[in-house]
Structure formats: C-alpha cells, structure tokens
Design a protein around this motif. Structure first.
Motif, mmCIF file in Angstrom:
data_model
loop_
_atom_site.group_PDB
_atom_site.id
_atom_site.type_symbol
_atom_site.label_atom_id
_atom_site.label_comp_id
_atom_site.label_asym_id
_atom_site.label_seq_id
_atom_site.Cartn_x
_atom_site.Cartn_y
_atom_site.Cartn_z
ATOM 1 N N HIS A 89 -5.507 -5.162 -10.733
ATOM 2 C CA HIS A 89 -4.203 -6.141 -10.716
ATOM 3 C C HIS A 89 -4.097 -6.550 -9.235
ATOM 4 N N VAL A 90 -4.079 -7.888 -9.057
ATOM 5 C CA VAL A 90 -3.626 -8.539 -8.003
ATOM 6 C C VAL A 90 -2.332 -8.712 -7.705
ATOM 7 N N LYS A 91 -1.505 -7.690 -7.372
ATOM 8 C CA LYS A 91 -0.037 -8.112 -7.192
ATOM 9 C C LYS A 91 0.464 -7.554 -5.626
ATOM 10 N N ASP A 92 1.163 -8.296 -5.149
ATOM 11 C CA ASP A 92 1.743 -8.116 -3.771
ATOM 12 C C ASP A 92 2.982 -7.474 -4.006
ATOM 13 N N ALA A 93 3.360 -6.776 -2.749
ATOM 14 C CA ALA A 93 4.671 -6.090 -2.427
ATOM 15 C C ALA A 93 5.074 -5.929 -1.162
ATOM 16 N N GLU A 94 6.283 -5.817 -0.933
ATOM 17 C CA GLU A 94 6.853 -5.543 0.445
ATOM 18 C C GLU A 94 7.799 -4.510 0.557
ATOM 19 N N TYR A 95 7.718 -3.820 1.517
ATOM 20 C CA TYR A 95 8.711 -2.736 2.096
ATOM 21 C C TYR A 95 9.549 -2.729 3.259
ATOM 22 N N LEU A 96 10.735 -3.287 2.797
ATOM 23 C CA LEU A 96 11.709 -3.519 4.206
ATOM 24 C C LEU A 96 12.670 -2.401 4.332
ATOM 25 N N PRO A 97 12.418 -1.663 5.451
ATOM 26 C CA PRO A 97 13.256 -0.425 5.570
ATOM 27 C C PRO A 97 14.428 -0.946 6.000
ATOM 28 N N ASN A 98 15.676 -0.248 5.485
ATOM 29 C CA ASN A 98 17.059 -0.568 5.838
ATOM 30 C C ASN A 98 17.900 0.891 5.966
#
Length: 357
Positions: free
Chosen positions: A243-252
């Motif tokens: 599966h071509v699926k993107d993601a992002e993790y933005l620490p806070n």
C-alpha cells in the motif's frame, strides 16, 4: 530483476452511493481516466463485486475481468480486511465490529467467526478464478486491548491469544495454499499483527506457512517509529503486497503515538496523501526493486487534510513516477571479457602449469 507493477488503487475509500462510485464499471472508468492500471477490490460490497458468485462461477469472473480490460485495468488483489478482522474479535470490540457482519449473525460471536472464516476462504477460490497471486486482509485481534497493559504484562494471556489466532487462521492459510495464493496481512495497529515481532510470533505458530505473508504499508510502521526500510530488508521474502500511503509524525508536548483520543487532524501522527508526508518513497521503491518485488503498488488514500479525488488523481502520477524500470543488464557489462583459465592465471601472476582445471 523485476519491476513493481502499478499504479493500482484500493477502492474501499471511494465506493459510495453516487455515480461513478456506486458500480464497478463506474469506478473502473473513473480510475482508468486517472491513469490507474489495477484495482484492489474489497469483498464487502456485493453490488460492486459479488464474492460468493465469484467463488463458484468462472463465467462471472471472466465477465469482471473483461469489463475491467475494457478500461485497461485488472484486479491487483481482492481485499477481505473487514472479514479478516471478524475472524478474531476481542469482546471489548464486539459491538463496534458487529456491524461488519450480516445482520442475522450479530450478537453471536461463534457464528460470526465461522462466517468470517468461510468468507475469507471463498476469497481464495475467487482469487484463483481471477488469476490473482495475492490477497489482502487483516489478522483480527484478541490481544490488542492488552497492548500497553495495566495490570502488567501477562505472558500466558498473550500466549493463549496468539495460539488461538493461529488456530483460526491455519485452515484459511491451507485453503489459500490449495489455490497457490498468498495471504497478505496488513501490518496495522489495532490488529494482533501490528509489527515485525508480532508477525514473527504468529508465523512460528502457523509453522512458517508459505502462504503467511505481509501487506507492506509504511505509514503504519512510521507512526510506530519502526524503521520501515529495515523492515523491508528483514521481511522482503514475505512482502507480497504494498500500500502506498504516506504519514507524518509531528512531536509535541501534549500528545504522542497513542493520539490522545483526538481526531486524526489533531494527532501527532497522522496519515497524508503520497508526497505530503514524511515517508521516503524513493528509498522504498529502490528497496523493493532490489529485492525483486513484482507485485502491485496500490494507493490507499486516507489523508486527514486533502480531498479524496484530488488524492486519487495525484496518487496515480506519484506511483508512476516512483516505479523503477529495472535494468536488464549491469551498467559495467561492457567491460566484461570472456577469458580462458590460462589468461586469468596470468593476470594473477600464476603459472599456467599450476592450473587445477
């Protein structure tokens, strides 16, 4: 070396009540116009694709194949994500998942489980009639409520959960083996198979079954802070769907991996359309080419920001641009020379008389 096939698109997020999204032909015409070459077809919409009919009728399967061919399309895989989920449901999730089962089975876990197992088995027969090589699904989950446990870790409970999961899936894997088709579990939080360690545990309990394989989706690994490139290095022999699926993790400073029960748009980790997140797709496609993955690259759209049809339109070109047409020869072949053993030994400063030929 082999070239990844694509682009494909998973239809689950696009099926709806309005044309062109309410019929297989409408979806095919729409996807073809966007540049897709294959459809990953979910099995829980009989008006789109009738799994029971496909499992028993070659004529029906030929009609489906012919319809898609009219639009330059084929099926990449069938999907039983929801049916696979119902093979193993912890009581804590009974009510939430009951809606995925036929109305007559709701509230009866034993009958629902038997129905799910039989339905996924039907997908083996249907896949064979369609000439497919792989099948996409979920493992289901008995142990997931104990992911981060309090009271503390209970080894016996987890051992029993995975043993039961394997017991339920072994007959299904055997059925797919009868048809020569790989079962590809999407490694996914919420499923008992959610990382490499859990997949290995399950694999051992199903006796390293040859049909027990992986649907690789880097987004779910990235949001768990797993090295998804090393994952390919470790498990490439078992990766049979993608599966071509993107993601992002933005620490806070307010929430983390578990999301704080927030909407996707407010979480530290969230899904994005391909190219809008943090996934290193050039490296992924390079790894897959290196390891001779010749299955499909299939867009799964689940972006928390971008409109669906825009994501689908951009996704086709994104996949097409990242597929690497693999070389049929080495770049330095021109320098290769065919030489006799005596000449080789001379280059090494060895006497021809000492040759062991």
């Amino acid at each position: 070396m082999k070239t990844v096939k694509g682009p494909g698109i998973f239809l689950a997020q696009f099926i709806g009540p309005q044309p062109p999204f309410n019929s297989l032909e409408g979806l095919a015409q729409w996807a073809s116009a966007l540049g897709y070459k294959a459809l990953q077809v979910p099995c829980n919409h009989p008006k789109i694709f009738d799994l029971s009919h496909a499992a028993t009728s070659q004529t029906y399967c030929d009609e489906v194949t012919g319809l898609l061919a009219n639009y330059g399309l084929q099926i990449s895989e069938l999907s039983t994500h929801l049916e696979g989920q119902l093979i193993a449901v912890h009581p804590a999730h009974d009510v939430a998942f009951d809606g995925f089962a036929p109305a007559a089975l709701r509230g009866d876990q034993e009958k629902r489980t038997a129905w799910a197992i039989q339905t996924v088995k039907l997908a083996a027969a249907a896949s064979a009639r369609l000439g497919l090589q792989a099948h996409a699904t979920f493992s289901g989950s008995l142990a997931w409520p104990y992911l981060y446990p309090w009271p503390p870790h209970n080894p016996q409970l987890l051992s029993e959960a995975f043993s039961e999961l394997a017991r339920r899936w072994l007959p299904v894997l055997d059925e797919f083996d009868r048809y020569g088709i790989d079962v590809c579990y999407e490694i996914h939080p919420g499923e008992d198979l959610h990382d490499g360690v859990t997949f290995e545990r399950f694999l051992a309990l199903v006796n390293h079954h040859p049909r027990c394989n992986i649907l690789f989706d880097p987004s779910h690994l990235h949001l768990q802070h797993i090295d998804y490139l090393q994952f390919i290095d470790i498990y490439h022999q078992r990766i049979k769907a993608f599966h071509v699926k993107d993601a992002e993790y933005l620490p806070n400073g307010r929430s983390g991996v578990y999301g704080g029960y927030q909407r996707w748009i407010d979480r530290a980790g969230r899904f994005r359309s391909p190219g809008d997140g943090q996934i290193d797709f050039p490296a992924i496609f390079s790894k897959l080419a290196q390891y001779d993955y010749d299955g499909w690259a299939v867009l799964e759209w689940e972006c928390c920001l971008k409109e669906a049809e825009t994501g689908a339109r951009e996704g086709a070109e994104f996949i097409r641009r990242h597929i690497i047409p693999v070389a049929d020869r080495a770049f330095d072949d021109f320098a290769a020379q065919s030489q006799q053993a005596a000449s080789i030994r001379a280059q090494l400063g060895l006497s021809a008389a000492e040759s062991h030929d």
